[in-house]
Design a protein around this motif. Sequence first.
Motif, PDB file in Angstrom:
ATOM      1  N   LYS A 130       0.856  -1.192   0.000  1.00 14.73           N
ATOM      2  CA  LYS A 130       0.000   0.000   0.000  1.00 14.73           C
ATOM      3  C   LYS A 130       0.893   1.244   0.000  1.00 14.73           C
ATOM      4  CE  LYS A 130      -4.043  -0.150   1.038  1.00 14.73           C
ATOM      5  NZ  LYS A 130      -5.284  -0.154   0.198  1.00 14.73           N
ATOM      6  N   ILE A 182      -4.636  -4.005   6.337  1.00 19.40           N
ATOM      7  CA  ILE A 182      -5.202  -3.071   5.359  1.00 19.40           C
ATOM      8  C   ILE A 182      -6.255  -2.187   6.017  1.00 19.40           C
ATOM      9  CG2 ILE A 182      -6.633  -2.913   3.280  1.00 19.40           C
ATOM     10  CD1 ILE A 182      -5.168  -5.391   2.220  1.00 19.40           C
ATOM     11  N   GLU A 219      -6.088   1.936   6.288  1.00 22.14           N
ATOM     12  CA  GLU A 219      -7.117   2.811   5.716  1.00 22.14           C
ATOM     13  C   GLU A 219      -7.900   3.580   6.763  1.00 22.14           C
ATOM     14  OE1 GLU A 219      -9.380   0.114   3.344  1.00 22.14           O
ATOM     15  OE2 GLU A 219      -7.909   0.068   1.713  1.00 22.14           O
ATOM     16  N   ASN A 220      -8.096   2.991   7.946  1.00 16.23           N
ATOM     17  CA  ASN A 220      -8.982   3.603   8.938  1.00 16.23           C
ATOM     18  C   ASN A 220      -8.261   4.224  10.135  1.00 16.23           C
ATOM     19  OD1 ASN A 220     -11.255   2.670   7.449  1.00 16.23           O
ATOM     20  ND2 ASN A 220     -11.050   0.659   8.405  1.00 16.23           N
ATOM     21  N   ALA A 251       0.574   5.612  -0.378  1.00 18.95           N
ATOM     22  CA  ALA A 251      -0.398   6.705  -0.400  1.00 18.95           C
ATOM     23  C   ALA A 251       0.278   8.030  -0.066  1.00 18.95           C
ATOM     24  CB  ALA A 251      -1.523   6.429   0.600  1.00 18.95           C
TER      25      ALA A 251
END
Length: 256
Positions: free
Chosen positions: A25, A62, A66-67, A27
């Motif tokens: 991942k 994951i 994301e959270n 970002a």
Amino acid sequence: MNFIGTAVTDIGNVKQTNQDSVCVKIANTEKNEHVAMVVLCDGMGGLDKGELASATVIRAFIAWFENELPKHLTRLNWKIVSADWERLIKEQNYRISQYGKQIDVSLGTTVTAMLIIENKYLISHVGDSRVYEIAKGFRQLTEDQTFIAREIKKGTMTPEQAAKDPRRNMLLQCVGASRNVEPQMLTGEIKEDTVFMFCSDGFRHVLSDEEMYESFNPNNAVNAVTMEQNSKYLIDVVKSRNERDNITVALLKCTK
């Protein structure tokens, strides 16, 4: 710091299912910080439940990325993030263990995870999957939590003896199959033009450090295309040498 990430996994020569799981991942944050996370899990268990164990841990990381990670980025504290990851692994150990008891099947997974924010990293590790740092040299960052690694450290076994020992895959702890797990937690700083290589034990057993360095050093890991091509080439080499396990390798290159 910018990142280029790839991951390649292969069922291998013998097994009917691929019980390895991997994710990469990358970002950008609202502050234009670059963040990356790589997680690799090598599952094991009866009735092919190792695939479930490894995928469950990947999904948990994951979800955290994301959270939960955005909440940490407002005021980053690496000690709190480290505690978060340690708690996540212990929660997954309990969850997988309880599921195994319900269906009367032993299952579990290794986990090797790295988080990078700008020029700092955190690694959380259980089992015998590995992270290597590849720059001017080739350095293993994680410690194998295996019977033979412990014996080598104690001086009761040589690396040459360990390579042929039938107990080389005997883990000292495993997420889902151990009553308690204590992840190895590592922190450090990164420099540009560094490649981090993550692999399951099926990838590295029959390869030399020199072969892995040659394919994955920063000069040869130019971009995502070449990184993936070199990964597939080495996986083919591993299969040609009759490795019997699933085979997974992930790469994360840190660039300017």
